[in-house]
Enzyme design. Structure first.
Site, PDB file in Angstrom:
ATOM      1  N   LYS A   1       9.876  -0.629  13.790  1.00 30.29           N
ATOM      2  CA  LYS A   1      10.407  -0.412  12.431  1.00 30.29           C
ATOM      3  C   LYS A   1      11.500   0.639  12.470  1.00 30.29           C
ATOM      4  O   LYS A   1      12.558   0.495  11.868  1.00 30.29           O
ATOM      5  CB  LYS A   1       9.302   0.093  11.488  1.00 30.29           C
ATOM      6  CG  LYS A   1       8.232  -0.904  11.137  1.00 30.29           C
ATOM      7  CD  LYS A   1       7.271  -0.263  10.124  1.00 30.29           C
ATOM      8  CE  LYS A   1       5.972  -1.039  10.006  1.00 30.29           C
ATOM      9  NZ  LYS A   1       4.964  -0.362   9.216  1.00 30.29           N
TER      10      LYS A   1
ATOM     11  N   LYS B   1       0.845  -1.190   0.000  1.00 30.58           N
ATOM     12  CA  LYS B   1       0.000   0.000   0.000  1.00 30.58           C
ATOM     13  C   LYS B   1       0.886   1.248   0.000  1.00 30.58           C
ATOM     14  O   LYS B   1       0.706   2.152  -0.803  1.00 30.58           O
ATOM     15  CB  LYS B   1      -0.905  -0.038   1.237  1.00 30.58           C
ATOM     16  CG  LYS B   1      -1.824   1.130   1.370  1.00 30.58           C
ATOM     17  CD  LYS B   1      -2.730   0.961   2.583  1.00 30.58           C
ATOM     18  CE  LYS B   1      -3.486   2.247   2.839  1.00 30.58           C
ATOM     19  NZ  LYS B   1      -4.321   2.170   4.045  1.00 30.58           N
TER      20      LYS B   1
ATOM     21  N   GLU C   1      -4.010  -6.747  15.229  1.00 27.59           N
ATOM     22  CA  GLU C   1      -3.524  -5.424  14.827  1.00 27.59           C
ATOM     23  C   GLU C   1      -4.666  -4.412  14.990  1.00 27.59           C
ATOM     24  O   GLU C   1      -4.442  -3.235  15.247  1.00 27.59           O
ATOM     25  CB  GLU C   1      -3.009  -5.444  13.374  1.00 27.59           C
ATOM     26  CG  GLU C   1      -1.995  -4.353  13.084  1.00 27.59           C
ATOM     27  CD  GLU C   1      -1.313  -4.479  11.727  1.00 27.59           C
ATOM     28  OE1 GLU C   1      -1.989  -4.275  10.703  1.00 27.59           O
ATOM     29  OE2 GLU C   1      -0.109  -4.761  11.680  1.00 27.59           O
TER      30      GLU C   1
ATOM     31  N   GLU D   1      10.750  -4.569   4.183  1.00 24.33           N
ATOM     32  CA  GLU D   1      10.808  -5.995   3.827  1.00 24.33           C
ATOM     33  C   GLU D   1      10.445  -6.190   2.359  1.00 24.33           C
ATOM     34  O   GLU D   1      11.110  -6.904   1.608  1.00 24.33           O
ATOM     35  CB  GLU D   1       9.811  -6.802   4.675  1.00 24.33           C
ATOM     36  CG  GLU D   1      10.172  -6.949   6.134  1.00 24.33           C
ATOM     37  CD  GLU D   1       9.523  -5.887   7.005  1.00 24.33           C
ATOM     38  OE1 GLU D   1       9.258  -4.764   6.505  1.00 24.33           O
ATOM     39  OE2 GLU D   1       9.313  -6.161   8.194  1.00 24.33           O
TER      40      GLU D   1
ATOM     41  N   HIS E   1      -4.299 -33.544  18.216  1.00 25.40           N
ATOM     42  CA  HIS E   1      -3.151 -34.346  18.658  1.00 25.40           C
ATOM     43  C   HIS E   1      -2.034 -33.464  19.197  1.00 25.40           C
ATOM     44  O   HIS E   1      -0.893 -33.925  19.315  1.00 25.40           O
ATOM     45  CB  HIS E   1      -2.645 -35.209  17.495  1.00 25.40           C
ATOM     46  CG  HIS E   1      -3.632 -36.270  17.112  1.00 25.40           C
ATOM     47  ND1 HIS E   1      -3.610 -37.535  17.649  1.00 25.40           N
ATOM     48  CD2 HIS E   1      -4.716 -36.217  16.296  1.00 25.40           C
ATOM     49  CE1 HIS E   1      -4.623 -38.238  17.147  1.00 25.40           C
ATOM     50  NE2 HIS E   1      -5.313 -37.453  16.326  1.00 25.40           N
TER      51      HIS E   1
ATOM     52  N   GLY F   1      -4.625  -2.063   5.444  1.00 26.04           N
ATOM     53  CA  GLY F   1      -3.871  -3.219   4.939  1.00 26.04           C
ATOM     54  C   GLY F   1      -4.537  -4.545   5.275  1.00 26.04           C
ATOM     55  O   GLY F   1      -4.692  -5.427   4.423  1.00 26.04           O
ATOM     56  N   ARG F   2      -4.964  -4.698   6.528  1.00 27.53           N
ATOM     57  CA  ARG F   2      -5.533  -5.983   6.941  1.00 27.53           C
ATOM     58  C   ARG F   2      -6.969  -6.169   6.468  1.00 27.53           C
ATOM     59  O   ARG F   2      -7.593  -7.202   6.738  1.00 27.53           O
ATOM     60  CB  ARG F   2      -5.423  -6.127   8.465  1.00 27.53           C
ATOM     61  CG  ARG F   2      -6.012  -4.984   9.255  1.00 27.53           C
ATOM     62  CD  ARG F   2      -5.615  -5.038  10.713  1.00 27.53           C
ATOM     63  NE  ARG F   2      -6.068  -3.887  11.475  1.00 27.53           N
ATOM     64  CZ  ARG F   2      -5.401  -2.738  11.605  1.00 27.53           C
ATOM     65  NH1 ARG F   2      -4.257  -2.577  10.976  1.00 27.53           N
ATOM     66  NH2 ARG F   2      -5.883  -1.763  12.345  1.00 27.53           N
TER      67      ARG F   2
END
Ligand code: F6P
Length: 559
Positions: A523, A208, A366, A214, A397, A280-281
């Site tokens: 960041k 965005k 977030e 990254e 399990h 973003g999410r």
């Protein structure tokens, strides 16, 4: 939203009293007292059947909770979000992900801008692009059709499309395989590029902001990889013009930042935009879903959007008492604030949904991992559920022992499907493996709710010494979500359901679910520390722990 905390509403005290009563009761009793409990508490939302009856709640408590939601202004705030008011107050923005799935004939104008038209213009460009890839009309620099689409993005620019691509694997019909590289750990890039044919690979840089370190690191590394590999195959890569031509054929961007996209060397004609009102999410159904659309095709992508829209309509119009995202959101508040629950398990009984819990972690944590109210004052109640989970039956399990007999109360959502895309027979050559999976699904929610008493064990002749160990306490709440099959429409509905649950909880806790200031300092400090991590300067982080760890790191660093 009201400026007052939920703890100041007249209903809070009533809920505390109700909680005491419900702590004392059992699900066995609640079911015995209300013979129609299952049908009274089962609802349909779009393609999803949602059974809330195995929760530690009764109708009266639900009434009080919905009353409190009204007092907290949930209905007004919901309307404000759908209308495009700036509900994201700290960033002074609308949060209009619901506009991303408005049907083509729908209307939505915000601040004088026809955003329904904007959304469908981008969707049209995405469709054209996906069709060109899938038909082979779009080719790489050496005229190979594209077989691999690699999404380079992180957080919301990765989790949505990667989760959904995995979930909709059976719909990948055109021989295009989606890949996702997110981590700045170069291992991610190397592992995923290893073995890919550069001539038939296209990269989608999804960011965005187009400033996320990254993603930019991965995008530049991928570009270097591509050029080197193409060069080995004899493709000319010397001049700027040749590099530009390669970039044009093998890179596209999804972003709101045209200037940065241009700087990377991508022609804005190959950029798919979205808007600052898409968090973003909350963006998997925007152009961020481009890799997904390329692999499943435009038609199934549009069905995915229709699934979201069906739940949006339900959430927007149903009264709070019949509104599934509202009830599920309130249940989360109920357990967090009145039962001291710390976490919330999401257990999809479908291997293709294995990344759904990870996706929900960003969406919910977030959004609601906040400790100040909208006006900046500290909250006076616990906020934010810790989401986690694993595909069934693997979880059974691993950690289900703690769910069944541990000391934590962990409400769990079980998500299952009536039909499988992969019908297969079991060991006896007759029993459907899917039926086996689903009997586990039904059994687990039953055992969690109703358990097994010492008397029942005694009747079965269990050794007295073992009885305390074998007692299954029950009263472990769960919600069951059942759908016909994991289709694009179903997945869209599931995602929208949790988006709105998150919203409801944010309103109840009085926080802003749409910002994420808490991720910024890390960041910045990573940036500040880079020179000392590289050994260009001596670490002076201001604390002896960080300084000595970096010194140790430097002393062992291989290059
Ligand atoms: O980590 C914070 C965050 O801003 C997320 O909210 C977002 O989804 C992610 O980074 C990626 O951001 P972008 O799409 O701008 O690269």
């Amino acid at each position: 939203m009201t400026s007052s905390s939920a703890t100041n509403t007249r209903d809070w005290e009533t809920l505390e009293k109700q909680a005491k009563i419900l702590h004392e009761t059992t699900l066995r009793k609640l079911f015995a007292d209300q013979p129609g409990r299952a049908s009274d508490m089962t609802f349909d939302v779009g393609p999803l059947r949602v059974d809330l009856s195995k929760n530690l709640i009764d109708e009266q408590t639900f009434r009080v909770l919905t009353g409190m939601a009204r007092d907290m202004g949930l209905e007004e705030y919901r309307a404000a979000m759908f209308e495009g008011q700036h509900v994201n107050v700290t960033e002074d923005r609308a949060s209009l992900h619901t506009a991303l799935r408005i049907p083509v004939d729908g209307e939505m104008t915000v601040d004088g801008q026809d955003i329904a038209a904007d959304v469908h213009e981008v969707l049209g460009r995405m469709r054209d692009f996906a069709r060109a890839l899938r038909s082979g009309a779009w080719q790489g620099i050496s005229k190979h059709t594209i077989k691999n689409v690699v999404n380079l993005g992180i957080g919301g620019s990765d989790l949505g499309p990667s989760m959904a691509s995995k979930a909709l694997r059976p719909y990948q019909t055109a021989g295009i395989t989606p890949h996702f590289i997110s981590n700045v750990d170069p291992t991610d890039l190397h592992a995923k590029l290893d073995g890919l044919d550069p001539e038939s690979t296209l990269f989608v840089i999804a960011s965005k902001s187009f400033t996320t370190s990254e993603t930019l690191a991965n995008a530049h590394a991928a570009k270097r990889w591509l050029i080197k590999e193409l060069e080995l195959l004899g493709v000319p890569t010397e001049t700027e013009e040749e590099i530009r031509a390669i970039t044009e054929k093998h890179f596209v961007a999804v972003s709101t930042n045209e200037e940065k996209v241009r700087e990377f060397g991508i022609d804005p004609a190959n950029m798919f935009g979205f808007w600052d009102w898409v968090g973003g999410r909350y963006s998997v159904d925007s152009a961020v879903g481009l890799t997904l659309m390329a692999s499943i095709g435009p038609q199934d992508f549009m069905e995915f959007l229709e699934g979201f829209h069906a739940v949006d309509d339900h959430f927007r119009t149903e009264p709070l008492e019949m509104n599934v995202p509202v009830m599920m959101g309130l249940l989360g508040v109920w357990y967090t604030n009145f039962f001291d629950a710390e976490s919330h398990a999401v257990l999809p009984y479908n291997q293709d949904l294995a990344r759904f819990p990870a996706y929900l972690q960003q969406l919910t944590m977030e959004s609601n991992g906040k400790s100040v109210r909208l006006d900046g004052s500290p909250v006076d109640l616990k906020t934010g559920e810790i989401y986690w989970g694993e595909a069934g039956t693997n979880g059974q399990h691993a950690f289900f022992q703690l769910l069944h007999q541990g000391t934590h109360l962990i409400p769990a959502d079980f998500i299952g499907f009536v039909n499988s895309h992969n019908e297969t027979l079991s060991a006896d050559g007759e029993t459907s493996m899917h039926d086996m999976l689903m009997s586990n699904f039904f059994a687990q929610t039953r055992v969690l709710a109703f358990g097994k008493t010492a008397e029942e064990l005694r009747e079965e002749g269990v050794d007295e010494k073992l009885i305390p160990h074998k007692v299954m306490p029950g009263n472990r709440p769960s919600t069951t979500i059942l759908a016909e099959k994991l289709r694009p429409h179903t997945l869209g509905a599931l995602i929208a359901l949790y988006e709105h649950i998150t919203f409801v909880q944010g309103v109840m806790w009085g926080i802003n679910s749409f910002d994420q200031w808490g991720v910024e300092l890390g960041k910045k400090q990573a940036n500040d520390l880079l020179a000392s991590v590289q050994g260009k300067e001596t670490s002076d982080a201001g604390d002896s722990s960080t300084d000595s760890l970096i010194a140790h790191y430097r002393s062992l660093r291989e290059q």
